[in-house]
Design a protein around this motif. Structure first.
Motif, PDB file in Angstrom:
ATOM      1  N   LEU A   4      15.564 -35.976  -4.922  1.00 47.33           N
ATOM      2  CA  LEU A   4      15.569 -36.514  -6.270  1.00 47.33           C
ATOM      3  C   LEU A   4      14.607 -35.696  -7.128  1.00 47.33           C
ATOM      4  O   LEU A   4      13.411 -35.631  -6.841  1.00 47.33           O
ATOM      5  CB  LEU A   4      15.154 -37.986  -6.267  1.00 47.33           C
ATOM      6  N   ILE A   5      15.139 -35.046  -8.150  1.00 47.79           N
ATOM      7  CA  ILE A   5      14.324 -34.304  -9.110  1.00 47.79           C
ATOM      8  C   ILE A   5      14.096 -35.211 -10.314  1.00 47.79           C
ATOM      9  O   ILE A   5      15.050 -35.606 -10.994  1.00 47.79           O
ATOM     10  CB  ILE A   5      15.021 -33.002  -9.535  1.00 47.79           C
ATOM     11  N   GLN A   6      12.838 -35.538 -10.542  1.00 49.24           N
ATOM     12  CA  GLN A   6      12.507 -36.488 -11.600  1.00 49.24           C
ATOM     13  C   GLN A   6      11.827 -35.801 -12.782  1.00 49.24           C
ATOM     14  O   GLN A   6      11.122 -34.799 -12.623  1.00 49.24           O
ATOM     15  CB  GLN A   6      11.556 -37.567 -11.073  1.00 49.24           C
ATOM     16  N   ASN A   7      12.053 -36.369 -13.989  1.00 47.91           N
ATOM     17  CA  ASN A   7      11.237 -36.096 -15.176  1.00 47.91           C
ATOM     18  C   ASN A   7      11.401 -34.686 -15.749  1.00 47.91           C
ATOM     19  O   ASN A   7      10.600 -34.257 -16.575  1.00 47.91           O
ATOM     20  CB  ASN A   7       9.750 -36.343 -14.896  1.00 47.91           C
ATOM     21  N   GLY A   8      12.413 -33.950 -15.328  1.00 47.34           N
ATOM     22  CA  GLY A   8      12.605 -32.607 -15.860  1.00 47.34           C
ATOM     23  C   GLY A   8      13.554 -32.583 -17.040  1.00 47.34           C
ATOM     24  O   GLY A   8      14.245 -33.572 -17.336  1.00 47.34           O
ATOM     25  N   THR A   9      13.592 -31.450 -17.729  1.00 45.11           N
ATOM     26  CA  THR A   9      14.600 -31.217 -18.760  1.00 45.11           C
ATOM     27  C   THR A   9      15.731 -30.432 -18.127  1.00 45.11           C
ATOM     28  O   THR A   9      15.556 -29.266 -17.752  1.00 45.11           O
ATOM     29  CB  THR A   9      14.015 -30.433 -19.950  1.00 45.11           C
ATOM     30  N   LEU A  10      16.884 -31.074 -17.969  1.00 38.72           N
ATOM     31  CA  LEU A  10      18.026 -30.468 -17.290  1.00 38.72           C
ATOM     32  C   LEU A  10      18.864 -29.685 -18.294  1.00 38.72           C
ATOM     33  O   LEU A  10      19.228 -30.211 -19.353  1.00 38.72           O
ATOM     34  CB  LEU A  10      18.894 -31.546 -16.632  1.00 38.72           C
ATOM     35  N   LEU A  11      19.178 -28.451 -17.954  1.00 42.93           N
ATOM     36  CA  LEU A  11      20.060 -27.636 -18.795  1.00 42.93           C
ATOM     37  C   LEU A  11      21.490 -27.855 -18.321  1.00 42.93           C
ATOM     38  O   LEU A  11      22.034 -27.105 -17.500  1.00 42.93           O
ATOM     39  CB  LEU A  11      19.657 -26.168 -18.737  1.00 42.93           C
ATOM     40  N   LYS A  48       8.843 -29.300 -16.727  1.00 40.01           N
ATOM     41  CA  LYS A  48       9.603 -28.166 -16.203  1.00 40.01           C
ATOM     42  C   LYS A  48      11.021 -28.148 -16.782  1.00 40.01           C
ATOM     43  O   LYS A  48      11.559 -29.166 -17.220  1.00 40.01           O
ATOM     44  CB  LYS A  48       9.694 -28.217 -14.674  1.00 40.01           C
ATOM     45  N   LEU A  49      11.630 -26.966 -16.744  1.00 40.92           N
ATOM     46  CA  LEU A  49      13.037 -26.788 -17.073  1.00 40.92           C
ATOM     47  C   LEU A  49      13.837 -26.707 -15.784  1.00 40.92           C
ATOM     48  O   LEU A  49      13.421 -26.020 -14.844  1.00 40.92           O
ATOM     49  CB  LEU A  49      13.238 -25.513 -17.895  1.00 40.92           C
ATOM     50  N   ILE A 358      16.204 -16.710 -28.259  1.00 45.06           N
ATOM     51  CA  ILE A 358      17.293 -17.526 -27.739  1.00 45.06           C
ATOM     52  C   ILE A 358      16.681 -18.810 -27.196  1.00 45.06           C
ATOM     53  O   ILE A 358      15.481 -18.867 -26.920  1.00 45.06           O
ATOM     54  CB  ILE A 358      18.105 -16.808 -26.634  1.00 45.06           C
ATOM     55  N   SER A 359      17.480 -19.833 -27.035  1.00 47.15           N
ATOM     56  CA  SER A 359      16.989 -21.103 -26.503  1.00 47.15           C
ATOM     57  C   SER A 359      17.143 -21.127 -24.982  1.00 47.15           C
ATOM     58  O   SER A 359      17.926 -20.344 -24.411  1.00 47.15           O
ATOM     59  CB  SER A 359      17.786 -22.259 -27.103  1.00 47.15           C
ATOM     60  N   PRO A 360      16.427 -22.014 -24.300  1.00 44.57           N
ATOM     61  CA  PRO A 360      16.666 -22.179 -22.862  1.00 44.57           C
ATOM     62  C   PRO A 360      18.126 -22.504 -22.546  1.00 44.57           C
ATOM     63  O   PRO A 360      18.650 -22.079 -21.509  1.00 44.57           O
ATOM     64  CB  PRO A 360      15.731 -23.324 -22.477  1.00 44.57           C
ATOM     65  N   PHE A 361      18.792 -23.221 -23.443  1.00 38.89           N
ATOM     66  CA  PHE A 361      20.209 -23.535 -23.229  1.00 38.89           C
ATOM     67  C   PHE A 361      21.058 -22.271 -23.293  1.00 38.89           C
ATOM     68  O   PHE A 361      21.951 -22.062 -22.461  1.00 38.89           O
ATOM     69  CB  PHE A 361      20.667 -24.543 -24.279  1.00 38.89           C
ATOM     70  N   GLN A 362      20.782 -21.393 -24.268  1.00 40.51           N
ATOM     71  CA  GLN A 362      21.485 -20.108 -24.319  1.00 40.51           C
ATOM     72  C   GLN A 362      21.200 -19.276 -23.070  1.00 40.51           C
ATOM     73  O   GLN A 362      22.093 -18.611 -22.542  1.00 40.51           O
ATOM     74  CB  GLN A 362      21.064 -19.319 -25.559  1.00 40.51           C
ATOM     75  N   LEU A 363      19.959 -19.313 -22.610  1.00 42.88           N
ATOM     76  CA  LEU A 363      19.601 -18.578 -21.400  1.00 42.88           C
ATOM     77  C   LEU A 363      20.411 -19.076 -20.212  1.00 42.88           C
ATOM     78  O   LEU A 363      20.905 -18.284 -19.397  1.00 42.88           O
ATOM     79  CB  LEU A 363      18.104 -18.723 -21.133  1.00 42.88           C
ATOM     80  N   ASP A 396       8.811 -23.362 -14.319  1.00 42.01           N
ATOM     81  CA  ASP A 396       7.580 -23.795 -14.969  1.00 42.01           C
ATOM     82  C   ASP A 396       7.300 -22.890 -16.169  1.00 42.01           C
ATOM     83  O   ASP A 396       6.881 -21.740 -15.998  1.00 42.01           O
ATOM     84  CB  ASP A 396       6.423 -23.717 -13.978  1.00 42.01           C
ATOM     85  N   PRO A 397       7.487 -23.378 -17.402  1.00 49.38           N
ATOM     86  CA  PRO A 397       7.299 -22.516 -18.571  1.00 49.38           C
ATOM     87  C   PRO A 397       5.846 -22.261 -18.928  1.00 49.38           C
ATOM     88  O   PRO A 397       5.557 -21.398 -19.764  1.00 49.38           O
ATOM     89  CB  PRO A 397       8.001 -23.291 -19.689  1.00 49.38           C
ATOM     90  N   GLU A 398       4.925 -22.973 -18.291  1.00 48.48           N
ATOM     91  CA  GLU A 398       3.513 -22.834 -18.633  1.00 48.48           C
ATOM     92  C   GLU A 398       2.800 -21.770 -17.811  1.00 48.48           C
ATOM     93  O   GLU A 398       1.671 -21.378 -18.124  1.00 48.48           O
ATOM     94  CB  GLU A 398       2.798 -24.179 -18.453  1.00 48.48           C
TER      95      GLU A 398
END
Length: 460
Positions: A4-11, A48-49, A358-363, A396-398
């Motif tokens: 289970l991957i929790q709390n992320g931004t899913l593309l 995270k993305l 570009i956006s992460p979605f475009q990536l 991890d974008p940071e």
């Protein structure tokens, strides 16, 4: 086993979603808010993305077997490096010997890759010869899961005639596949090399002068004419110039369906590298060569506008010592190619998504979804969706770091991106639902499997 991957931004295919994702066995089972933990292994992806596994559709592993200029990366090292960088599937080029069958090349590439690969893999088939026997083999290739091909308009050992290329595009199109092309005019390249030597220019600075932008643009125009006459979509690999892009735009304005790949090197590095002191310029000898800043700017503009469909690496890693050095006295003897399979995702995040170009979605579309669609793997690959394969990257974008040869998994003795500061890193990779990279380190190597592909899914 369930993760289970929790709390992320899913593309996800429809856009970024703040949600949880549950992988069960080798598939994505569920996506939604606040999924129950139950007996799942939990990965906290806060901040995270979460991407579908990245796909590199242009690699050359274990090329030139047995020669002094054999590529540095084997299937073992190249796919380990790919996995470490978040690439969960690579597409390599199976090349028959002259006069040999397609099936012989397929068998050879399976022997090299099967059991050695750390990420999943598939094969394009290179067409060097064309006759009724080869044409009949296309149906066998389709049945074996090979649905894409490559032809060359340059290199005497590889190139085919325009008339043959037309027949290949039609025959492959009838199978539901697609043909990509190395677009340089071979005769003009040979003339350009001879002209540089006649002028007394034998060093690396002569390499880009021997194959200028017009040489690519002419071949792209010719290739698109072939595609137009064949009445099937075609693919252009490693687009490098503004003039080539102009030919693409003209064809699309006429209503032609076509697809375009470029590579990080053509977005990040320019031809000043060929004038570095000593023999350092040899590290950047590849074809097409690095171009001028105005070409880089034009490609970025096209990328931002959605005119480029895929970003691959053309990973072809020759050691600087021992291989590239074969051309110390003659630039035309330097093996053409550079490494990159490990660093493509972080390079494109750093210079594209992190800067807002570009956006992460475009990536995600460039590195995952659109490669999967074009090469017959979607939605098995390239999508975060229930039922899709659980090839997943947590990014991890940071994170802040540097690219160095000393720290890379690629077996080659240099990187063209030495010392480059990067933003972000691949923290975790699930390969078919198994944690194969944890905290940035490969923890489950040699788990890659062959991907049988279907017909291309065209979206333009």
């Amino acid at each position: 086993m369930s993760i289970l991957i929790q709390n992320g931004t899913l593309l996800c295919p429809e856009g970024p979603v703040k949600a949880d994702l549950r992988a069960e066995g080798e598939k994505i089972a569920q996506i939604g808010p606040n999924l129950p933990v139950g007996d799942n292994t939990v990965i906290d992806a806060s901040g995270k993305l979460v991407f579908p596994g990245f796909i590199d559709t242009h690699t050359h592993l274990e090329m030139n077997k047995g020669l002094p200029n054999e590529t540095a990366d084997s299937w073992a090292s190249g796919t380990l490096a790919a996995l470490a960088g978040g690439t969960t599937t690579v597409l390599d080029f199976a090349e028959p010997e002259r006069g040999a069958s397609l099936s012989s090349a397929l068998d050879t590439w399976h022997r090299r890759a099967d059991g050695a690969a750390s990420c999943h893999y598939a094969f394009h088939m290179t067409i060097k010869d064309w006759n009724p026997s080869i044409k009949e083999e296309l149906a066998d290739m389709t049945a074996a899961g090979v649905t894409s091909y490559k032809v060359y308009l340059a290199y005497d050992a590889l190139r085919i005639s325009d008339g043959t290329a037309l027949e290949v595009v039609r025959a492959v199109g009838e199978q539901g596949g697609i043909v990509g092309c190395h677009c340089e005019n071979g005769d003009l390249v040979a003339a350009g090399i001879a002209a540089q030597k006649a002028a007394g220019r034998w060093g690396t600075a002569a390499h880009p002068l021997s194959r200028p932008a017009a040489v690519e643009a002419e071949a792209i125009t010719r290739w698109l004419t072939i595609g137009e006459l064949a009445e099937y979509p075609v693919n252009i690999v490693h687009l490098s110039t503004a003039r080539g892009l102009e030919a693409v735009r003209n064809a699309r304005a006429r209503g032609q369906k076509l697809y375009v790949e470029t590579c990080p090197q053509y977005l990040l590095l320019d031809d000043s590298r060929y004038s570095l002191p000593g023999f350092e310029g040899a590290k950047f000898v590849l074809s097409p060569p690095l171009r001028k800043k105005q070409d880089i700017d034009a490609l970025w503009t096209a990328l931002e506008a959605g005119e480029i469909d895929t970003i691959s690496t053309d990973h072809c890693s020759f050691h600087f010592h021992g291989a590239k050095e074969l051309g110390r006295e003659d630039f035309s003897k330097i093996p053409n190619g550079i490494p990159g399979v490990e660093h493509r995702p972080v390079l494109m995040y750093t210079c594209g998504a992190a800067t807002g170009r570009i956006s992460p979605f475009q990536l995600m579309k460039l590195l995952s979804e659109q490669p999967a669609k074009l090469f017959g793997m979607y939605p098995q690959k390239g999508a975060l969706a229930p039922g899709s394969d659980a090839d997943i990257v947590i990014f991890d974008p940071e994170y802040r770091g540097l690219i160095t040869a000393a720290a890379q998994h690629q077996a080659v003795d240099y990187t063209p991106y030495e010392g480059m500061a990067v933003r972000g890193r691949v923290e975790t990779v699930l390969l078919s639902g198994t944690a194969a990279v944890t905290n940035g380190q490969v923890t489950a190597p040699n788990q890659g499997r062959f991907v049988r592909r279907g017909p291309s899914r065209f979206w333009r």
